[in-house]
Write an enzyme that holds these catalytic residues in place. Structure first.
Site, PDB file in Angstrom:
ATOM      1  N   CYS A  52      24.710  16.403  27.469  1.00  0.00           N
ATOM      2  CA  CYS A  52      23.787  15.347  27.006  1.00  0.00           C
ATOM      3  C   CYS A  52      23.102  15.691  25.690  1.00  0.00           C
ATOM      4  O   CYS A  52      22.603  14.805  25.002  1.00  0.00           O
ATOM      5  CB  CYS A  52      22.741  15.044  28.075  1.00  0.00           C
ATOM      6  SG  CYS A  52      23.454  14.465  29.603  1.00  0.00           S
ATOM      7  N   HIS A 105      16.782  11.212  24.520  1.00  0.00           N
ATOM      8  CA  HIS A 105      17.910  11.087  25.437  1.00  0.00           C
ATOM      9  C   HIS A 105      17.447  10.235  26.612  1.00  0.00           C
ATOM     10  O   HIS A 105      16.317  10.370  27.078  1.00  0.00           O
ATOM     11  CB  HIS A 105      18.354  12.477  25.905  1.00  0.00           C
ATOM     12  CG  HIS A 105      19.366  12.429  27.008  1.00  0.00           C
ATOM     13  ND1 HIS A 105      20.480  11.611  26.938  1.00  0.00           N
ATOM     14  CD2 HIS A 105      19.431  13.066  28.207  1.00  0.00           C
ATOM     15  CE1 HIS A 105      21.192  11.765  28.049  1.00  0.00           C
ATOM     16  NE2 HIS A 105      20.575  12.634  28.830  1.00  0.00           N
ATOM     17  N   ASN A 110      22.314   6.646  31.851  1.00  0.00           N
ATOM     18  CA  ASN A 110      22.474   7.901  31.102  1.00  0.00           C
ATOM     19  C   ASN A 110      23.896   7.961  30.536  1.00  0.00           C
ATOM     20  O   ASN A 110      24.851   8.140  31.283  1.00  0.00           O
ATOM     21  CB  ASN A 110      22.203   9.074  32.051  1.00  0.00           C
ATOM     22  CG  ASN A 110      22.305  10.431  31.352  1.00  0.00           C
ATOM     23  OD1 ASN A 110      22.787  10.528  30.231  1.00  0.00           O
ATOM     24  ND2 ASN A 110      21.868  11.465  32.033  1.00  0.00           N
TER      25      ASN A 110
HETATM   26  O1  UT7 Z   1      21.038  13.965  31.374  1.00  0.00           O
HETATM   27  C1  UT7 Z   1      21.138  15.267  31.837  1.00  0.00           C
HETATM   28  C2  UT7 Z   1      19.941  15.697  32.569  1.00  0.00           C
HETATM   29  N1  UT7 Z   1      19.799  14.935  33.784  1.00  0.00           N
HETATM   30  C3  UT7 Z   1      18.600  14.558  34.119  1.00  0.00           C
HETATM   31  O2  UT7 Z   1      17.677  14.766  33.366  1.00  0.00           O
HETATM   32  C4  UT7 Z   1      18.406  13.936  35.480  1.00  0.00           C
HETATM   33  C5  UT7 Z   1      17.191  14.538  36.123  1.00  0.00           C
HETATM   34  N2  UT7 Z   1      16.908  14.079  37.484  1.00  0.00           N
HETATM   35  C6  UT7 Z   1      16.517  12.835  37.803  1.00  0.00           C
HETATM   36  O3  UT7 Z   1      16.512  11.945  36.971  1.00  0.00           O
HETATM   37  C7  UT7 Z   1      15.993  12.590  39.195  1.00  0.00           C
HETATM   38  O4  UT7 Z   1      15.830  13.833  39.842  1.00  0.00           O
HETATM   39  C8  UT7 Z   1      16.908  11.682  40.053  1.00  0.00           C
HETATM   40  C9  UT7 Z   1      16.800  10.245  39.571  1.00  0.00           C
HETATM   41  C10 UT7 Z   1      18.340  12.160  39.987  1.00  0.00           C
HETATM   42  C11 UT7 Z   1      16.456  11.683  41.526  1.00  0.00           C
HETATM   43  O5  UT7 Z   1      15.098  11.307  41.634  1.00  0.00           O
HETATM   44  P1  UT7 Z   1      14.083  12.219  42.457  1.00  0.00           P
HETATM   45  O6  UT7 Z   1      12.784  11.523  42.446  1.00  0.00           O
HETATM   46  O7  UT7 Z   1      14.126  13.602  41.887  1.00  0.00           O
HETATM   47  O8  UT7 Z   1      14.685  12.154  43.922  1.00  0.00           O
HETATM   48  P2  UT7 Z   1      15.203  13.329  44.855  1.00  0.00           P
HETATM   49  O9  UT7 Z   1      16.487  13.905  44.341  1.00  0.00           O
HETATM   50  O10 UT7 Z   1      14.070  14.280  45.119  1.00  0.00           O
HETATM   51  O11 UT7 Z   1      15.512  12.547  46.184  1.00  0.00           O
HETATM   52  C12 UT7 Z   1      14.476  11.871  46.927  1.00  0.00           C
HETATM   53  C13 UT7 Z   1      15.113  11.129  48.081  1.00  0.00           C
HETATM   54  C14 UT7 Z   1      16.079  11.972  48.897  1.00  0.00           C
HETATM   55  O12 UT7 Z   1      15.947  11.630  50.273  1.00  0.00           O
HETATM   56  P3  UT7 Z   1      15.061  12.545  51.273  1.00  0.00           P
HETATM   57  O13 UT7 Z   1      15.708  13.900  51.233  1.00  0.00           O
HETATM   58  O14 UT7 Z   1      13.679  12.551  50.690  1.00  0.00           O
HETATM   59  O15 UT7 Z   1      15.180  11.832  52.556  1.00  0.00           O
HETATM   60  C15 UT7 Z   1      17.439  11.526  48.426  1.00  0.00           C
HETATM   61  O16 UT7 Z   1      18.453  11.687  49.408  1.00  0.00           O
HETATM   62  O17 UT7 Z   1      15.872  10.030  47.598  1.00  0.00           O
HETATM   63  C16 UT7 Z   1      17.183  10.059  48.179  1.00  0.00           C
HETATM   64  N3  UT7 Z   1      18.139   9.460  47.242  1.00  0.00           N
HETATM   65  C17 UT7 Z   1      18.355   8.128  47.184  1.00  0.00           C
HETATM   66  N4  UT7 Z   1      17.866   7.116  47.908  1.00  0.00           N
HETATM   67  C18 UT7 Z   1      18.300   5.881  47.604  1.00  0.00           C
HETATM   68  C19 UT7 Z   1      18.880  10.059  46.288  1.00  0.00           C
HETATM   69  N5  UT7 Z   1      19.598   9.153  45.612  1.00  0.00           N
HETATM   70  C20 UT7 Z   1      19.299   7.949  46.157  1.00  0.00           C
HETATM   71  C21 UT7 Z   1      19.714   6.634  45.895  1.00  0.00           C
HETATM   72  N6  UT7 Z   1      19.194   5.650  46.630  1.00  0.00           N
HETATM   73  N7  UT7 Z   1      20.604   6.342  44.913  1.00  0.00           N
END
Ligand code: UT7
Length: 329
Positions: A117, A256, A286
């Site tokens: 990225c 980004h 992204n």
């Molecule tokens: O470009 C390169 C660099 N990449 C980035 O900068 C991406 C960085 N990360 C992010 O943008 C975020 O971490 C995400 C958008 C990927 C995820 O958001 P988050 O607030 O960090 O969520 P999380 O991974 O902590 O997950 C929270 C919950 C989980 O469920 P439990 O364990 O709390 O029950 C996940 O299983 O959300 C769940 N989850 C979803 N729920 C509905 C994960 N993906 C989804 C989804 N829909 N698509």
């Protein structure tokens, strides 16, 4: 002797026609439009058509940039394509772009830059160095990706994030160092590879296989998120300090576009309101190396970016790799 610097004389972008909405994703995965929008800021993303490759996206963006600059492809001295989704393992996507642009001049080195990225910021920095050193007069810098081909469409934690697209910028040597790239800062830290990678690769003997999901992009999003926020806060502070600038002097943040919440935290660090941030994440998702040049081109074409303004470009991605570029437009 006047200082030799690089300025941008043209930008361009290209997005594939097919729009994939959150609602469509929610119809086939355990997710909702509300979850995706509130956690990422994304509403839709573009998906390349079958037979449409990274070099095609790159070439379309480059043609727009050439047109804006009013120059022909044969007048370029170097082509750099930042991509993590090349058409083929080799030849480089940049060489295919050279051919597709119809450039016949052989003294036009072309190669890819792989910094995921952060790739466009890396390529822009390399292009800037080529010009400052006198090795090139004009450099075409492209960020182009078909991320849809590298993700596991069964993995709701990653497949909702990414999109396809390309953006391009043409750098030209100038002695008007006031309207030029003022500085670039690049960083890498390989110790976090497990948080974000595609395990597939030739040397690993495992290629990407969308049907089985093997070798495709894997991310521990929450941990990447925290590292991204921290690294980007540091890089904006370092960029301001290195240029003796106060944060109030930045006119536009061109970040980004991984997640609206990461962008908001960088804007907060800069004391900027969101109306001074170029945002495309809602419509593009992204697009990895393409996201910064896509955002830049949009704000140049719609007139938000004006001559004399100070622009801060930044990106963070797999590796980890990250960096910034400060430009006076
Ligand atoms: O470009 C390169 C660099 N990449 C980035 O900068 C991406 C960085 N990360 C992010 O943008 C975020 O971490 C995400 C958008 C990927 C995820 O958001 P988050 O607030 O960090 O969520 P999380 O991974 O902590 O997950 C929270 C919950 C989980 O469920 P439990 O364990 O709390 O029950 C996940 O299983 O959300 C769940 N989850 C979803 N729920 C509905 C994960 N993906 C989804 C989804 N829909 N698509």
């Amino acid at each position: 002797m006047p200082i030799r610097a690089a300025r941008i004389i043209g930008t361009g972008s290209y997005l594939p026609e097919q729009i994939l909405s959150n609602a469509e994703l929610a119809s086939r995965l355990d997710t909702t439009d509300e979850w995706i929008r509130s956690r990422t800021g994304i509403s839709e993303r573009r998906i390349a058509a079958p037979g449409e490759y990274t070099s095609d996206l790159a070439c379309n963006a480059a043609q727009q940039a050439l047109q804006m600059a009013g120059i022909t492809a044969d007048s370029l001295d170097f082509i750099l394509v930042a991509t993590t989704t090349p058409d083929l393992v080799f030849p480089a996507t940049a060489v295919r772009v050279q051919r597709k642009l119809g450039a016949t001049k052989r003294q036009m080195p072309a190669c890819d830059v792989q910094a995921v990225c952060a790739g466009f910021i890396y390529a822009l920095s390399i292009g800037d160095s080529l010009i400052r050193s006198g090795s090139a007069q004009r450099v075409l810098v492209i960020g182009a990706e078909t991320m849809s081909r590298a993700i596991d469409w069964q993995d709701r934690a990653t497949c909702i994030l990414f999109g396809d697209g390309a953006g391009a910028a043409i750098l030209e040597a100038t002695t008007e160092s006031d309207h030029a790239i003022l500085s670039t800062h690049l960083y890498a830290d390989g110790q976090y590879e497990d948080l974000l990678r595609t395990p597939g690769g030739i040397s690993h003997g495992l290629l990407l296989d969308p049907s089985s999901g093997s070798g495709l992009l894997h991310m521990r999003g929450n941990e990447v998120f925290k590292q991204a926020v921290k690294a980007l806060e540091e890089v904006v502070d370092q960029t301001l300090a290195a240029n003796g600038l106060d944060k109030a002097q930045i006119d536009w943040l061109v970040p980004h576009q991984a997640n609206i919440r990461i962008i908001q935290s960088t804007a907060k660090r800069l004391g900027m309101t969101m109306d001074r941030v170029v945002l495309t994440v809602n419509r593009h998702g992204n697009t990895s190396a393409a996201s910064v040049p896509l955002a830049l081109d949009e704000a140049v074409r719609d007139g938000r970016i004006q001559p004399g303004q100070l622009l801060l470009l930044e990106a963070f991605g797999g590796g980890f790799t990250w960096g910034s570029a400060l430009l006076r437009w």
